[in-house]
Design a protein around this motif. Structure first.
Motif, short mmCIF file in Angstrom:
data_model
loop_
_atom_site.label_atom_id
_atom_site.label_comp_id
_atom_site.label_asym_id
_atom_site.label_seq_id
_atom_site.Cartn_x
_atom_site.Cartn_y
_atom_site.Cartn_z
N GLU A 157 15.65 11.45 -28.58
CA GLU A 157 15.85 12.18 -27.37
C GLU A 157 14.52 12.25 -26.46
N VAL A 158 14.39 11.98 -25.17
CA VAL A 158 13.30 11.99 -24.58
C VAL A 158 13.55 12.40 -23.24
N THR A 159 12.35 12.57 -22.47
CA THR A 159 12.23 12.88 -21.01
C THR A 159 11.48 11.93 -20.53
N VAL A 160 11.95 11.16 -19.38
CA VAL A 160 11.46 10.19 -18.88
C VAL A 160 11.13 10.59 -17.44
N LEU A 161 9.90 10.06 -16.95
CA LEU A 161 9.17 10.30 -15.69
C LEU A 161 8.87 9.33 -15.17
N PHE A 162 9.32 9.10 -13.82
CA PHE A 162 8.90 7.87 -12.91
C PHE A 162 8.19 8.56 -11.72
N VAL A 163 7.03 7.77 -11.31
CA VAL A 163 6.32 8.23 -10.31
C VAL A 163 5.80 7.09 -9.34
N ASP A 164 5.84 7.13 -8.10
CA ASP A 164 5.69 6.26 -7.16
C ASP A 164 5.02 6.77 -5.86
N VAL A 165 4.09 6.06 -5.23
CA VAL A 165 3.29 6.27 -4.08
C VAL A 165 4.32 6.08 -3.12
N ARG A 166 4.45 7.13 -2.13
CA ARG A 166 5.15 7.09 -1.14
C ARG A 166 4.53 6.49 0.32
N GLY A 167 5.19 5.30 0.73
CA GLY A 167 4.38 4.82 1.96
C GLY A 167 3.43 3.96 1.60
N TYR A 168 3.54 3.39 0.30
CA TYR A 168 2.44 2.64 -0.09
C TYR A 168 2.14 1.51 0.85
N SER A 169 3.11 0.64 1.06
CA SER A 169 2.85 -0.28 1.87
C SER A 169 2.14 -0.22 3.33
N SER A 170 2.80 0.87 3.97
CA SER A 170 2.00 1.22 5.22
C SER A 170 0.41 1.75 4.96
N PHE A 171 0.22 2.19 3.79
CA PHE A 171 -1.12 2.59 3.34
C PHE A 171 -1.91 1.46 3.28
N ALA A 172 -1.64 0.34 2.49
CA ALA A 172 -2.01 -0.53 2.09
C ALA A 172 -2.33 -1.85 2.99
N GLU A 173 -1.40 -1.70 4.01
CA GLU A 173 -1.67 -2.85 4.97
C GLU A 173 -2.98 -3.05 5.87
N PRO A 174 -3.46 -2.04 6.11
CA PRO A 174 -4.70 -2.01 7.19
C PRO A 174 -5.78 -2.06 6.56
N ILE A 175 -5.96 -2.03 5.11
CA ILE A 175 -7.09 -1.97 4.15
C ILE A 175 -7.43 -3.08 3.59
N ALA A 176 -8.89 -3.43 3.27
CA ALA A 176 -9.06 -4.71 2.60
C ALA A 176 -8.64 -4.57 0.69
N PRO A 177 -8.36 -5.75 0.12
CA PRO A 177 -8.06 -5.56 -0.95
C PRO A 177 -8.89 -4.82 -2.07
N ALA A 178 -10.17 -4.99 -1.78
CA ALA A 178 -11.33 -4.02 -2.65
C ALA A 178 -10.81 -2.66 -2.45
N GLN A 179 -10.41 -2.23 -1.25
CA GLN A 179 -10.20 -0.84 -1.06
C GLN A 179 -9.08 -0.22 -1.84
N ILE A 180 -8.04 -1.32 -1.58
CA ILE A 180 -6.71 -1.11 -2.21
C ILE A 180 -6.98 -0.80 -3.74
N PHE A 181 -7.96 -1.65 -4.36
CA PHE A 181 -8.11 -1.66 -5.81
C PHE A 181 -8.60 -0.25 -6.06
N GLU A 182 -9.59 0.25 -5.28
CA GLU A 182 -10.46 1.27 -5.51
C GLU A 182 -9.15 2.74 -5.39
N ALA A 183 -8.44 2.66 -4.42
CA ALA A 183 -7.50 3.76 -4.45
C ALA A 183 -6.32 3.76 -5.57
N VAL A 184 -6.18 2.35 -5.77
CA VAL A 184 -4.88 2.42 -6.89
C VAL A 184 -5.56 2.88 -8.19
N SER A 185 -6.91 2.54 -8.41
CA SER A 185 -7.68 3.15 -9.72
C SER A 185 -7.77 4.41 -9.78
#
Length: 788
Positions: free
Chosen positions: A605-633
């Motif tokens: 018997e467990v409690t399961v939690l799912f979390v997801d960044v809202r609007g992640y695609s629009s957030f990540a689209e204009p920035i560089a991969p290194a900046q995405i990595f910094e934000a996700v970290s």
């Protein structure tokens, strides 16, 4: 009452009514057998003209015609002392059969060319009369059993109606009273009228994947009701002459056989592996039903004195309903391919034997008559031919199998190649990889898992397929069952089987989830060191006795090869596997391992939690991969810290998404409250994250669900993944997705809301909400006003 329930009830009433009618007919059949009253019509007549007498039309056999001295066209004046004036075909047949009453001759007054005389008319007995009862039971019993077990299933209903019709046809019970004789002739007529059409309807509806339900398929088979008058006219001269009865029966039967074979061929071409195996059983039934009479008929043509053999061989017709019953619900009963191969082999040898002994041997014997007694020469040559054909079977059988079933031959050759490959393995990991890879390619099962003993459990060391592969305790039910069996174990389909009773609930659930069909122990030096778990074949074929024997030999070879490897090497392989396990499991799992925890898989018997960044695609689209990595970290660190602070276990990150479990691997008394507080803390913490390259920040959607889940390790190609699987996990993911639709940050189910107590007081019910892929349920969310 549902439509399905009404249909099953109607089927039960149909079955009861038909069996009641059959029981009456069978009882009368047995009574007539005991009285010795079953005879055939010695002759048939043309109906008497007005004021005239019936005339002889045809005889049962030329021998009867010679014994009576009657000829076609003779007038029959009286039968057993009763006048036959104005008597038609039906009345004549009824009077004769009623008058028989166990007698073997009847006096008949005959007028031939104006001269009157008395004749004793012989009454031919029904040959092998006992077979009629066996025929009737042989058809109706399997048909009724299949119908009862599958009430509401159209092919089962049609199979029963076919079997009932044919069985009714064979319940001969004429004789006795006039009503009984008329009823017997009606049953004799009704049987073919039911059997032929319903047999074709059953073929059109089976297997289900090729079932035809159009108007033509439903009604066209009933054109064959015209066959009904054929047999009764042939046997009794009613309603048509015996000549026309023979023509109707012969032509109609030939047309029916062509139609049936066309339907079966068409269905076979459109069927998958399971449907083709079922149709093969029908083919076997048709062969076993028709081959003995065919060979007996050929033998009778060569030696007329063997006519009794043909009559006895007709009993093989019982094979047809039995094969249909097997095809309908027991197609895994036996290796049908081997049965077909053996049948083809013996058919070929029988044809050669018939040609050799019946045709070639007599001619050669006549040529050698000068060298000895012709009878002795012929007997010796016949024995020589028989011995030659017996020895030829060893040569013919594998070639017939190779011609008909090339896949089976390829499997045998592949098994030999695999044994050779195992001999070339230089270390256990290479042997396991070779064994698993080759078996997966040879058999194409839904899953291939190889388990090896590691510490106090059997752990998966090779996994192919989508199935989760948890470990099994070495001292628990499954390991004990495998140790006791000492051979290949077929996983039975029914949970009431003793095999399932010997397992604990967790092991049974795990095997069922994996779809295990076959377990092959690996026992070097007689000690259970692991086993191979195979799922059902993707082709739909069954694991035959030959397959199991090949697998047993492969497992024995693998066990022998394991003995070659040094024990230190095995320990090193185990140590490395454990090291890889600790590299890839979450921190809480690693800590549990370090404390010596068992991490036994099972339902929790467990409690399961799912979390997801809202609007992640629009957030990540204009920035560089290194900046995405910094934000996700930064996001990952923040979320994992809050989860651990609330005593939860981070299971996995997937880009901007994350899954956590509360209540496993360690018990957590207030898991619902802990998960809810963690969700609120994550929401606050993530909203405070700011980045130089984007001032918008991040927002999240969180779903939480509480309930049972199967918790344990899943073996990937290179590591073990600890996770929680089941409906609770799926529901939490669905709730997380629901937050977007409802404009909320957190959505929870009722179980979490009740368990969290005061921590959930700010949540409001949305009422019963439809959940994609699940039944609707009550959902609670944190309103936007409260979030502020």
């Amino acid at each position: 009452m549902t439509r399905g329930a009404r249909l099953r009830r109607a089927d039960a009433l149909l079955l009861a009514g038909a069996l009641a009618l059959f029981s009456v007919a069978l009882g009368l059949n047995v009574r007539e057998l005991l009285r010795g009253g079953l005879v055939w019509m010695p002759l048939t007549v043309d109906a008497a003209p007005a004021g005239g007498m019936p005339r002889v039309h045809s005889f049962w056999s030329p021998e009867l015609e010679r014994r009576t001295g009657l000829v076609r066209g003779d007038e029959l004046v009286a039968l057993d002392g009763e006048s036959l004036a104005d008597v038609g075909r039906l009345e004549f047949a009824t009077r004769l059969l009623v008058a028989a009453q166990g007698r073997r001759e009847l006096p008949v007054s005959v007028r031939s060319e104006g001269a009157a005389r008395e004749v004793l008319l012989p009454l031919p007995e029904v040959p092998f009369a006992w077979r009629t009862t066996l025929f009737a039971l042989g058809f109706v019993v399997p048909g009724a059993f299949a119908f009862w077990r599958a009430r509401g299933f159209p092919p089962a209903r049609l199979l029963f109606l076919f079997a009932f019709g044919y069985a009714l046809h064979w319940t001969y019970f004429w004789g006795g009273s006039r009503p009984q004789t008329l009823a017997a002739m009606a049953a004799f007529t009704l049987g073919p009228m039911l059997a032929g059409p319903f047999a074709l309807r059953a073929m059109l509806s089976f297997p289900l994947e090729t079932a035809s339900s159009g108007r033509v398929a439903r009604f066209a088979p009933f054109l064959f009701v015209v066959l009904g008058p054929g047999p009764v006219s042939w046997a009794f001269g009613v309603p048509f002459s015996a000549t026309w009865g023979m023509r109707i029966t012969t032509a109609g039967s030939a047309l029916w056989v062509v139609t049936a074979l066309s339907i079966l061929t068409w269905n076979y071409r459109r069927s998958g592996a399971t449907g083709r195996r079922q149709l093969k059983w029908v083919l076997v039934g048709l062969y076993l039903a028709s081959a003995p009479p065919a060979f007996a008929a050929a033998a009778t043509l060569i030696e007329p004195g063997l006519a009794w053999l043909y009559e006895a061989s007709l009993l093989s017709v019982i094979c047809l309903p039995i094969a249909l019953f097997v095809a309908l619900g027991r197609d895994h009963l036996y290796d049908v391919d081997r049965l077909i191969s053996a049948s083809a082999t013996y058919t070929l040898l029988s044809v050669l034997a018939t040609a050799g002994i019946g045709i070639a041997v007599p001619r050669v014997a006549r040529l050698l008559a000068a060298f000895g007694d012709p009878d002795l020469v012929q007997a010796g040559l016949s024995i020589a031919v028989a011995l030659a054909l017996v020895n030829a079977r060893r040569w013919v059988a594998p070639r017939v199998q190779g011609l008909l079933f090339r896949e089976r031959v390829a499997l045998e050759q592949g098994a030999l190649a695999l044994r050779a490959a195992l001999s070339g393995s230089e270390k256990p990991s290479e042997l396991i990889e070779t064994l698993g890879t080759k078996l997966d390619a040879l058999l194409a099962p839904t899953c291939t898992v190889i388990y090896a003993a590691a510490g106090d459990e059997l752990a998966p060391v090779f996994v192919r397929g989508p199935a989760a592969a948890p470990g099994f305790g070495l001292e628990k039910g499954l390991a004990l069952v495998l140790a006791a069996e000492h051979g290949v174990v077929t996983v039975p389909p029914r949970r009431r089987h003793p095999f399932w009773q010997a397992l604990d609930a967790e092991e049974a659930s795990a095997l069922e989830a994996m779809g295990a069909a076959l377990l092959v122990p690996l026992e070097p030096r007689g000690v259970c060191a692991g086993f191979i778990c195979l799922g059902e074949k993707r082709s739909g074929d069954v694991y035959t006795a030959q397959d199991r024997a090949l697998l047993a030999s492969i497992a024995a070879k693998a066990s022998d090869e394991l003995v070659r490897f040094h024990e230190l090497e095995l320990r090193e392989a185990e140590r490395q596997m454990n090291a890889r396990l600790r590299r890839y499991v979450p921190g809480a799992i690693a800590e549990e391992l370090e404390r010596g925890g068992a991490l036994a898989p099972g339902e929790r018997e467990v409690t399961v939690l799912f979390v997801d960044v809202r609007g992640y695609s629009s957030f990540a689209e204009p920035i560089a991969p290194a900046q995405i990595f910094e934000a996700v970290s930064a996001y990952t660190q923040a979320v994992s810290e809050e989860i651990r602070a609330a005593s939860g276990t981070v299971v996995e990150f997937n880009g901007d998404g994350m899954m956590a479990v509360f209540g496993a691997p360690e018990e957590l008394a207030e898991k619902e409250r802990a998960a809810l507080l963690a969700a609120l803390a994550i929401r606050r913490r993530v909203r405070t994250l700011r980045f130089d390259f984007d001032a918008r920040g991040l927002d999240v959607g969180i779903g939480i669900a509480t309930g049972p889940a199967y918790v344990g390790s899943i073996q990937a190609v290179d590591r073990a993944i600890w996770s929680a699987l089941g409906n609770t996990t799926n529901l939490a993911a669905r709730l997380q997705g629901l937050t977007r639709e409802q404009g909320a940050s957190v959505a929870i189910d009722e179980a979490t809301f009740r368990g969290a107590g005061a921590a959930a007081r700010a949540f409001r019910s949305l009422g019963i909400v439809p959940i994609r892929g699940r039944r609707p349920l009550e959902v609670f969310t944190l309103p936007l006003s409260e979030e502020a």
